[in-house]
Design an enzyme around this catalytic site. Structure first.
Site, PDB file in Angstrom:
ATOM      1  N   ASP A  59       0.857  -1.171   0.000  1.00  0.00           N
ATOM      2  CA  ASP A  59       0.000   0.000   0.000  1.00  0.00           C
ATOM      3  C   ASP A  59       0.902   1.233   0.000  1.00  0.00           C
ATOM      4  OD1 ASP A  59      -2.205   1.634   0.144  1.00  0.00           O
ATOM      5  OD2 ASP A  59      -2.427   1.437   2.306  1.00  0.00           O
ATOM      6  N   LYS A  60       0.346   2.397  -0.306  1.00  0.00           N
ATOM      7  CA  LYS A  60       1.153   3.624  -0.329  1.00  0.00           C
ATOM      8  C   LYS A  60       1.030   4.387   0.982  1.00  0.00           C
ATOM      9  CE  LYS A  60      -0.001   7.437  -2.509  1.00  0.00           C
ATOM     10  NZ  LYS A  60       0.247   8.492  -1.500  1.00  0.00           N
ATOM     11  N   THR A  61      -0.110   5.025   1.181  1.00  0.00           N
ATOM     12  CA  THR A  61      -0.285   5.883   2.348  1.00  0.00           C
ATOM     13  C   THR A  61      -0.301   5.053   3.631  1.00  0.00           C
ATOM     14  OG1 THR A  61      -1.591   7.405   1.006  1.00  0.00           O
ATOM     15  CG2 THR A  61      -1.708   7.667   3.391  1.00  0.00           C
ATOM     16  N   PHE A  67     -17.333   9.250   3.020  1.00  0.00           N
ATOM     17  CA  PHE A  67     -16.416   8.856   1.962  1.00  0.00           C
ATOM     18  C   PHE A  67     -16.595   7.375   1.639  1.00  0.00           C
ATOM     19  CE2 PHE A  67     -12.385   6.984   0.622  1.00  0.00           C
ATOM     20  CZ  PHE A  67     -12.109   7.749  -0.507  1.00  0.00           C
ATOM     21  N   ARG A  72      -0.283  14.642  -3.067  1.00  0.00           N
ATOM     22  CA  ARG A  72      -1.629  14.094  -3.069  1.00  0.00           C
ATOM     23  C   ARG A  72      -2.594  15.258  -3.253  1.00  0.00           C
ATOM     24  NH1 ARG A  72      -4.499  10.111   1.413  1.00  0.00           N
ATOM     25  NH2 ARG A  72      -6.448   9.837   0.270  1.00  0.00           N
ATOM     26  N   GLY A 124      -3.275  -2.049   8.141  1.00  0.00           N
ATOM     27  CA  GLY A 124      -4.592  -2.337   8.699  1.00  0.00           C
ATOM     28  C   GLY A 124      -5.443  -3.132   7.738  1.00  0.00           C
ATOM     29  N   ALA A 125      -6.602  -3.558   8.236  1.00  0.00           N
ATOM     30  CA  ALA A 125      -7.452  -4.478   7.485  1.00  0.00           C
ATOM     31  C   ALA A 125      -8.682  -3.810   6.906  1.00  0.00           C
ATOM     32  CB  ALA A 125      -7.881  -5.636   8.390  1.00  0.00           C
ATOM     33  N   ASN A 126      -8.723  -2.469   6.892  1.00  0.00           N
ATOM     34  CA  ASN A 126      -9.922  -1.787   6.396  1.00  0.00           C
ATOM     35  C   ASN A 126     -10.145  -2.092   4.919  1.00  0.00           C
ATOM     36  OD1 ASN A 126     -12.114  -0.142   6.166  1.00  0.00           O
ATOM     37  ND2 ASN A 126     -10.974   1.755   6.158  1.00  0.00           N
TER      38      ASN A 126
END
Length: 1202
Positions: free
Chosen positions: A494-496, A630, A686, A874-876
């Site tokens: 992942d990036k962020t 969002f 970004r 994380g798992a979101n």
């Protein structure tokens, strides 16, 4: 005629199963009973271990509707079999959502209808003459109940309110008043208690199940065999080891039980307020909740005991248990009118309205005197948290190549053992040995051939690796995946929050007015800017909440909101009255706002250089009326606000620039929008776009709630861009460089902008400066136009890149990377399947990817035989992808990461290099242990065959010394070698049955057997050689004493003693040779436990060999040898050690090639699909610049001018 009927349970789901119906057959039961008696219980044990055989041996196939016993088989690769018994209960209806009549309800109110799980035939209501009850058939599998459905003629499980296909509007109209007590009791029959039942692992049932493990049964059988034959010490040692293993297993089970119990104890038994319609509000325990109940949420919050949809009020919820994200989220009530309300409710699609089990409601807000209410939709194991715990209690079996090949090896050794079994019987019959001796030695040869300690020693290596990972802050819930981590050749990041810092800094703004971007301004800006919609959007369009005076929410929202200097307040009843509409939050601007930012970025000429932006104006207030949170799939969020003193409502929206621009009026979007956006994103910023729209003045609150998201987020005015800086973590570049040097591919998979992702990939070294980037821009078919891919080169290609007919460079590095967006990935997957695999070979950046697309990407990479690792914060959005990957690691220490195989408390990607290093070390350790046990077993097998030829064997303490002193302690200490400090380009072997592995094993076995035969044959040629019956020992030397008892002297033969000395020294040198260090493990001499163990064993063997002591010789049951023959045996052992080391060095260099050439496999193509794809030489790949590829024309490219 047999009834062949098979149905599917959980169709199209991950836990899909096939089911067959059976009924008991009495004559089969009688035959099985007779067979059990004749076999001493072995037949019953076999049928218990194999459910398929157990059902078919005792039952007859019948229809599912009439079945008493069910046979289940999973449809995945594991093909597991399960047995389930059908139970019957009586109930007023057949489904939990049936309309039972009032008489049935009254009957239920007057009677106790508790269901006993242990007494299935008593699970029924007491019937009355005036009430009709239906017989409901069901079975339980893995704590989930499945009920018979007459319509589909199969068994189905009831998940909750979703089974009734309820619309959002119907939840408000039909379910908002709650259930009566009688209806709650009725539904409880089907859904049971609202508990996530983590059963006690110390029940007699669990103990018996653990003891019936085939491995422990094998140990107990060995104990009985050796004990009967008189090997009391050795048999007791086996029994002690079995007890220790069972105790260790129960300790581990208890530790996991405590961990799981802590996960569920916070919400398993809480008091809740339940609405009972006209009966008022009742206080009950959470275990009594069923789908359809309505509970109230107190103002100070609570731990949710179930999954529930919010129908009144708003809640601020901490979902870190589920998502791994510690940022609180705001939940709004489900729509009760409009287009959105007509949609069928789904917990995943409507997660913004759903409170999940185990999440912490921090606070709730309501309007006026209304209570905050939720409708229960799922309970127990059907909840989000229940599914998480269920996946831990009943993990889906993962078939690992290492374990599969180890099983194949054990089966081969079983065949070898059977050959020895037959040989032993024939040889002993010829020698006219007693029957009990023939039987013992025949079974003994099988136990020797099959290395019973192999599974245990392989497990010990993983335990040591898991302990070392813990030191690096990496926890593991699936130890088997540690070995898989050593085979990773591709890692997705992942990036962020993973490659870059989780927090963002506001770098600057770029406003748009009248369809053009404003000119750059480095001077002090007056108060006119603060009154613009741009700043108002920054202050209001967010999902922040104020908890105990602290702003909580997404870090990006916090940064942007803080820059405006405005104040966020929870709406009071007085403020709501001033706005003349229901509002949830108030944003208030003070009289003076000062924005202080320092933006030094000279390469972007129109970027603001904010030294002090001061806005002077009178205080303004905005009330947030509706919030559309969002959504990663939509890539945007919006709010509806009203300014104090105004009659109209305003819509403010922010999101991905490309998405926002498509929702805006074309005339409000600057013509140089794409160029401006690319300028920022090329430099790694970004970018967030803002938009605004004014709604009609006479819009009421109820009318506003009925509007769909599409109706609100349309016809917008483009406001401009917010530029955020996301710094790369300090450890990122070094970790990626180490992976690159180790020839491990790295990919970036992010939801951010394409050019921003490419810029970050260049900055962190994922894409080097000399490598080019080709963007595959795919669009779906439209009208009569087919789907197409436009190949856009980010920079002008130079001679460094090979394309369109050019030959690839000799360094095997094409010098280019593909970049693909989420939309393009979908189009290519659907319309260009022939190009997808080739694209994946060089695709490095995947931008604007949704959670589902991330999972699809992992599966696509696995389809071409990549061993895929995944690293995310994380798992979101990564939960499913982390589980689908071969090794997924979450940068989170929160509870949700239990759903990920690995969890790192160190929040940077250095954990992935540590994981791969330890995985490689564990994999090499497993191979070393496997090779050692294979050589040990086969060499030991040959020893026994040779001794059987002379009617001899090993003694009691000889077995103890070899099996426990060598074959247990040596592999245990060998596994303690830590991993090498850095990753290397060379990869460890991936198969136990590879050429290098097999050549090493067979060459060492041959070497051992040759030297054993040498000692065996030479000792018989000595002039002092005597038969075993005439050997005797004393302290002065060697002599013969025929008065010794025959049983005592049985094993004191020259052959036995010579082979014992030689073979024990052989096993030690083989262990040292196999315990390799660099490049995957540190040298063995740094493993002090291994060095100390080998030194002690060497010293003991050499001591009793060169300085015989009668006490030790009597204890070990070894014969007395002349001193010169002892020296000869030492010379034989030293020569063997030299040959052993030489053979292993030769094997490391040429063994694999020799083995492959011998087996005629040297010219075979690679087994890995991605390697075969790399060998394909296509003249038109990669596509040249200014090229378009159309669907259904796989090799057709047409040059166009952009």
């Amino acid at each position: 005629m047999k009834i062949q009927e098979v149905k599917l349970v959980n169709k199209s789901l991950e836990d899909e199963m096939e089911v067959w119906g059976y009924r008991l057959c009495h004559w089969k039961m009688i035959l099985v009973g007779i067979g059990t008696l004749l076999s001493g219980g072995l037949l019953l044990l076999l049928l218990y271990s194999l459910p398929e055989w157990g059902v078919k041996a005792t039952c007859t196939l019948t229809s599912l509707r009439k079945a008493q016993t069910l046979l289940l088989r999973t449809t995945d690769d594991s093909k597991q079999w399960f047995r389930a018994e059908v139970k019957v209960m009586a109930a007023p209806g057949k489904t939990p959502f049936d309309n039972v009549d009032h008489q049935s309800k009254a009957q239920m109110d007057g009677e106790d209808h508790k269901i006993s799980q242990s007494l299935p035939r008593k699970e029924r209501f007491r019937k009355s003459s005036n009430t009709k009850f239906a017989k409901v058939r069901y079975f339980t599998h893995h704590s989930i109940k499945y009920y018979w459905n007459e319509g589909s003629q199969t068994y189905e499980s009831f998940k909750g309110l979703e089974d009734a296909k309820v619309k959002c509007a119907a939840i408000h109209t039909d379910h908002s008043s709650g259930l009566t007590k009688s209806l709650q009791k009725y539904r409880a029959l089907f859904f049971g208690e609202n508990v996530i039942d983590v059963k006690n692992p110390f029940s007699p049932k669990h103990f018996i199940k653990e003891a019936l493990n085939p491995y422990y049964i094998l140990l107990f059988a060995a104990f009985i065999l050796w004990f009967i034959e008189g090997y009391y010490h050795y048999s007791l040692a086996i029994l002690l080891m079995a007890v220790i293993l069972i105790a260790a297993s129960f300790y581990n089970i208890r530790k996991n039980h405590v961990k799981l119990h802590k996960m569920v104890e916070a919400h398993c038994m809480v008091r809740v307020s339940v609405c009972r319609g006209n009966e008022g509000i009742e206080q009950v325990t959470s275990t009594e909740l069923v789908p359809g109940d309505v509970i109230t949420i107190p103002a100070n919050g609570m731990i949710m005991p179930c999954d529930a949809v919010l129908i009144c009020g708003t809640c601020t919820v901490d979902e870190s248990m589920l998502t791994g994200e510690s940022v609180p989220v705001t939940k709004n009530s489900a729509p009760n009118s409009g287009e959105d309300a007509e949609r069928i409710y789904d917990t995943e699609k409507h997660r913004h309205y759903t409170l999940f089990c185990g999440s912490h409601v921090i606070q709730s807000r309501h309007y006026g005197a209304e209570l905050v209410k939720v409708v229960v939709v799922k309970t127990g194991f059907s909840t989000k948290k229940g599914q998480l715990v269920h996946s831990i209690l009943y993990p889906k079996p993962t078939i690992f190549k290492l374990h599969r090949e180890a099983t194949q090896f054990l089966m081969c050794m079983g065949v070898v053992g059977m050959i020895g079994f037959v040989y032993s019987i024939i040889s002993n019959v010829i020698n006219e040995l007693p029957v009990h001796t023939i039987i013992f030695q025949a079974f003994n040869i099988i136990f020797i051939a099959v290395p019973v300690f192999l599974p245990m020693t392989l497990t010990v290596g993983l335990v040591h690796a898991q302990r070392r990972l813990k030191r690096f802050g990496i926890s593991c819930i699936s130890p088997q995946r540690i070995n898989i981590s050593g085979q990773l050749n591709l890692v997705c990041f992942d990036k962020t929050g993973t490659l870059t810092e989780n927090s963002l800094d506001l770098w600057g703004m770029q406003r748009a007015e009248n369809g053009t971007f404003s000119a750059p301004n480095t001077e002090e800006v007056k108060g006119s800017l603060a009154k613009t919609s741009f700043v108002t959007c920054m202050a209001t369009c967010h999902s922040l909440t104020n908890i105990d005076g602290k702003l909580c929410g997404d870090p990006l929202d916090v940064k942007v909101f803080s820059a405006t200097g405005s104040i966020l307040e929870e709406a009071s009843e007085k403020q709501t009255g001033l706005y003349n509409i229901k509002i949830s939050t108030v944003v208030r601007f003070p009289q003076q706002v000062i924005l202080q930012r320092s933006c030094l970025f000279s390469k972007i000429f129109f970027l603001y250089n904010f030294k002090s932006l001061t806005f002077n104006f009178q205080s303004r207030e905005f009330g947030i009326v509706r919030q559309l949170p969002f959504c990663s799939a939509l890539q945007r969020m919006s709010v509806v606000v009203r300014q104090l003193g105004q009659k109209h409502l305003d819509v403010y929206l922010k999101g991905a620039p490309e998405t926002v621009a498509n929702l805006c009026k074309p005339q409000t979007v600057p013509q140089n929008f794409i160029e401006t956006l690319e300028t920022y994103t090329r430099h790694g910023f970004r970018v967030i776009a803002l938009a605004h729209h004014q709604l009609e003045s006479e819009l009421s609150w109820s009318k506003l709630q009925s509007l769909s998201r599409e109706q609100i987020e349309t016809d917008l005015d483009f406001l401009g861009l917010i530029i955020m800086q996301n710094k790369i973590k300090e450890q990122t570049a070094n970790a990626l460089l180490e992976l690159r040097r180790a020839n491990i591919r790295t990919l970036m998979v992010t939801g951010d902008n394409m050019l921003t992702a490419i810029s970050v990939a260049r900055d962190c070294g994922m894409i080097t400066d000399h490598e080019k980037v080709i963007i595959a821009d795919a669009v779906p078919p439209f009208a009569q136009n087919p789907a197409k891919i436009t190949w856009r080169y980010l920079e002008n290609p130079t001679s460094e890149i090979s394309f369109a007919g050019d030959e690839l460079g000799s360094n095997n590095d094409p010098g280019y990377h593909f970049a693909v967006s989420g939309q393009s990935f979908n189009v290519i997957t659907e319309h260009f399947p022939q190009l997808l695999q080739k694209l994946l070979l060089r695709a490095t950046v995947f931008a604007r990817m949704t959670p589902d697309q991330k999972t699809q990407l992992v599966q696509a990479l696995q389809s071409i035989d990549y061993c895929v690792g995944m690293c995310g914060d994380g798992a979101n959005e990564w939960g499913e992808a982390l589980k689908k990957a071969h090794s997924g690691i979450a940068l989170s220490e929160l509870e949700a990461s239990v759903a990920s195989p690995f969890t790192s408390t160190i929040p940077n990607i250095s954990c992935i290099t540590n994981l791969i290093r330890e995985g490689r070390a564990a994999l090499v350790t497993s191979f070393c242990v496997f090779k050692l046990m294979a050589v040990f077993s086969l060499s030991w097998f040959c020893n026994m065959i040779m001794l059987f030829m002379v009617g001899d064997g090993f003694g009691d303490f000889q077995y103890i010394f070899i099996d426990f002193g060598i074959s247990m302690f040596i592999p245990f200490t060998m596994s303690l070698n830590p991993a090498w400090n850095t990753l290397v380009r060379r990869t460890p072997p991936s198969s136990l049955l590879s050429g290098q592995m097999l050549s090493s094993v067979f060459s060492q076995i041959l070497n051992n057997v040759l030297f054993q035969c040498m000692a065996f044959l030479l000792v018989q040629q000595q002039s002092w050689y005597q038969t075993p019956e005439s050997i005797a020992c004393n302290e002065t030397g060697f002599s013969f004493n025929e008065s010794e008892a025959e049983e005592t002297q049985r094993f004191k033969s020259f052959e036995n003693t010579s082979i014992f000395y030689v073979s024990t020294l052989q096993f030690l040198i083989v262990a040292i040779v196999f315990s390799k260090g660099k490049p995957f493990r540190k040298p063995s001499y740094k493993n002090w436990s291994f060095v100390l163990t080998c030194s002690i064993l060497y010293a003991f063997i050499l001591f009793i060999m060169l300085h015989p002591i009668s006490v030790f010789e009597d204890l070990m049951e070894i014969g007395c040898l002349p001193y010169d023959w002892r020296i000869t045996l030492l010379i034989i052992s030293i020569t063997h050690a030299v040959v052993c080391c030489t053979v292993e060095m030769v094997n490391d260099r040429w063994g694999s090639a020799f083995f492959l050439s011998t087996c005629c496999r040297q010219n075979r193509p690679p087994k890995k699909k991605y390697k075969c794809l790399k060998l394909q030489d296509e003249a038109d790949w990669p596509p040249a610049p200014s090229t378009i590829t159309f669907a259904n024309t796989a090799q057709y490219h047409r040059s166009v001018t952009f």
